[in-house]
Scaffold this active site. Structure first.
Site, PDB file in Angstrom:
ATOM      1  N   LYS A 150       0.854  -1.195   0.000  1.00 59.16           N
ATOM      2  CA  LYS A 150       0.000   0.000   0.000  1.00 59.16           C
ATOM      3  C   LYS A 150       0.885   1.238   0.000  1.00 59.16           C
ATOM      4  CE  LYS A 150      -4.329   0.790   2.505  1.00 59.16           C
ATOM      5  NZ  LYS A 150      -4.876   0.779   3.871  1.00 59.16           N
TER       6      LYS A 150
HETATM    7  C1  E4P Z   1      -8.348   1.198   4.422  1.00 55.77           C
HETATM    8  O1  E4P Z   1      -7.511   0.737   3.692  1.00 55.77           O
HETATM    9  C2  E4P Z   1      -8.108   2.342   5.311  1.00 55.77           C
HETATM   10  O2  E4P Z   1      -6.952   2.078   6.018  1.00 55.77           O
HETATM   11  C3  E4P Z   1      -9.243   2.581   6.250  1.00 55.77           C
HETATM   12  O3  E4P Z   1     -10.442   2.144   5.674  1.00 55.77           O
HETATM   13  C4  E4P Z   1      -9.320   4.001   6.765  1.00 55.77           C
HETATM   14  O4  E4P Z   1     -10.497   4.142   7.528  1.00 55.77           O
HETATM   15  P1  E4P Z   1     -10.763   5.368   8.530  1.00 55.77           P
HETATM   16  O5  E4P Z   1     -11.058   6.585   7.725  1.00 55.77           O
HETATM   17  O6  E4P Z   1     -11.945   4.927   9.334  1.00 55.77           O
HETATM   18  O7  E4P Z   1      -9.514   5.492   9.352  1.00 55.77           O
END
Ligand code: E4P
Length: 217
Positions: free
Chosen positions: A83
């Site tokens: 990522k």
């Molecule tokens: C997914 O890959 C993200 O890390 C995650 O959904 C972020 O979510 P949040 O906005 O609730 O922190």
């Protein structure tokens, strides 16, 4: 639509995966910090459990650092997805890592144009954060609609991974729009099981059955 679990906590992931409903997992530095422990070991364990794509995020912000960390993450397990944040260096790193056959998830996507650039450099996934858009009074789901339409128009292989999911309605809307994946915190997945009529219905079935057994005795 595939369902990923958005967590770094092995026990939570294991419980949901045992139900047979989980296709993969996503993590981010905040989730890994919350989980504690050795991130490599945790990611390895998550891969063993979900047997599907598991995103592990780089923390480097420069191209060279992202490539170094990306190789490190990819070496953890064959299911690992690297990522990278949507920045200039992240886009460049996506191009290099994807070119080497390493799947990349471009994260922190908040617009269709960002998703388009990520798709152009071969991202396996783009992660638009819908909850965080909703938080600033912008329609997060509209961005999903735009991205799905654009990717369909040009037949990009990049999967739309709906992230920052806050409640079951997000999941229904994502599925109706044809998003490829929704990644959800365990608490949101738990909510998918809840319906008062299911509970009432089951209670009545069991009571009626009990009554009939008492009469038969
Ligand atoms: C997914 O890959 C993200 O890390 C995650 O959904 C972020 O979510 P949040 O906005 O609730 O922190």
């Amino acid at each position: 639509m595939k369902l990923f679990v958005d967590s770094g906590i092995v026990k939570e992931i294991e419980a949901l995966a045992s139900l047979g409903i989980i296709d993969g997992a996503t993590t981010n530095p905040s989730l890994m910090a919350k989980a504690g422990g050795d991130p490599r070991q945790i990611l390895k364990e998550i891969c063993r459990i979900v047997q599907g794509p598991v995103s592990g995020e780089v923390v480097a912000t420069d191209y060279e650092g992202m490539i170094r960390e990306g190789h490190d993450i990819a070496a953890i397990d064959e299911h690992m997805v690297v990522k990278v944040p949507f920045t200039r260096d992240g886009v460049k790193a996506c191009k290099t890592l994807s070119g080497e056959g390493i799947p990349v998830n471009v994260t922190l996507i908040f617009s269709a144009t960002q998703a388009l650039l990520a798709a152009k450099v071969g991202a396996a996934f783009v992660s638009p954060f819908i909850g965080r858009l909703d938080d600033i009074a912008t329609d997060g789901m509209h961005v999903i609609e735009e991205i799905v339409e654009i990717f369909d128009n040009y037949e990009f292989g990049t999967e739309v991974l709906v992230a920052s999911v806050r409640h079951p309605i997000h999941i229904v809307q994502a599925a109706r729009l044809g998003a490829d994946v929704c990644t959800c915190p365990p608490a949101v997945i738990d909510q998918l099981f809840k319906h008062p009529l299911t509970d009432i219905g089951l209670e009545k079935f069991l009571k009626d059955w009990e009554k009939s057994q008492a009469v038969a005795r």
